[in-house]
Design an enzyme around this catalytic site. Sequence first.
Site, PDB file in Angstrom:
ATOM      1  N   ASP A  82      19.387   4.662   9.809  1.00  0.00           N
ATOM      2  CA  ASP A  82      19.878   4.234  11.113  1.00  0.00           C
ATOM      3  C   ASP A  82      19.435   5.259  12.145  1.00  0.00           C
ATOM      4  OD1 ASP A  82      21.794   2.485  12.775  1.00  0.00           O
ATOM      5  OD2 ASP A  82      22.511   4.511  13.192  1.00  0.00           O
ATOM      6  N   GLU A  99      19.910   6.515  16.336  1.00  0.00           N
ATOM      7  CA  GLU A  99      20.554   6.437  17.651  1.00  0.00           C
ATOM      8  C   GLU A  99      19.449   6.786  18.644  1.00  0.00           C
ATOM      9  OE1 GLU A  99      23.428   5.076  17.919  1.00  0.00           O
ATOM     10  OE2 GLU A  99      23.896   5.218  15.787  1.00  0.00           O
ATOM     11  N   HIS A 157      28.677   4.276  15.316  1.00  0.00           N
ATOM     12  CA  HIS A 157      27.639   4.562  16.315  1.00  0.00           C
ATOM     13  C   HIS A 157      27.106   5.986  16.234  1.00  0.00           C
ATOM     14  CE1 HIS A 157      27.690   0.662  18.091  1.00  0.00           C
ATOM     15  NE2 HIS A 157      28.981   0.736  18.324  1.00  0.00           N
ATOM     16  N   ASP A 213      27.116   5.132  10.424  1.00  0.00           N
ATOM     17  CA  ASP A 213      26.644   3.754  10.305  1.00  0.00           C
ATOM     18  C   ASP A 213      25.873   3.546   8.999  1.00  0.00           C
ATOM     19  OD1 ASP A 213      27.794   3.165  12.729  1.00  0.00           O
ATOM     20  OD2 ASP A 213      25.906   2.918  13.822  1.00  0.00           O
TER      21      ASP A 213
END
Length: 179
Positions: A7, A9, A156, A161
């Site tokens: 994941d 960000e 988040h 996540d």
Amino acid sequence: MNVVVFDLETTGLSPERDAVVEIGAVRVVDGRVEETQKYETLVRPTGAGGERMLIPWRAERVHGISNEMVEDAPTLAEVLPEFLEFVGDSAVVAHNIGFDAGFMRVGAARHGLLWKPAAELCTVQLSRRAFPRERAHNLTVLAERLGLNFAPGGRHRSFGDVQVTAQAYVRLTEMLAAK
């Protein structure tokens, strides 16, 4: 299947205009999430020409990562080779793979590297197959549907996540295999 669940960000939604600010990943081996086999780093965002980028307040509001937090973090050019090595020849999994893989593809190309995992698998698509009558398939809803919980402060943030996405991947593949 042994996979790497990952994941990102980012500073925004466009792989061409925005930048990665955090990468989290964990391996799933023989249907088990291997928490000891993980990759996690903040990333100092840079533009296409290597110039420093600031994290917009809208993005910070979503993931909680501030400009101060990434001030001394390595750049994507520094971390991408080791992340690609972590992935190796594994397939990758993400929740909405198109988003994360798009940033990886653009980032790798900018730095003369190649993003070419064995396969790209998407837990959104798996969720749609497992729950065809449901309309919502975002990670929060999927976690609730599967009885999974985010660690405090984990939603988040890349590794928070990833932990839930990896557990969801295992459960979804088990459910679909049983059908």
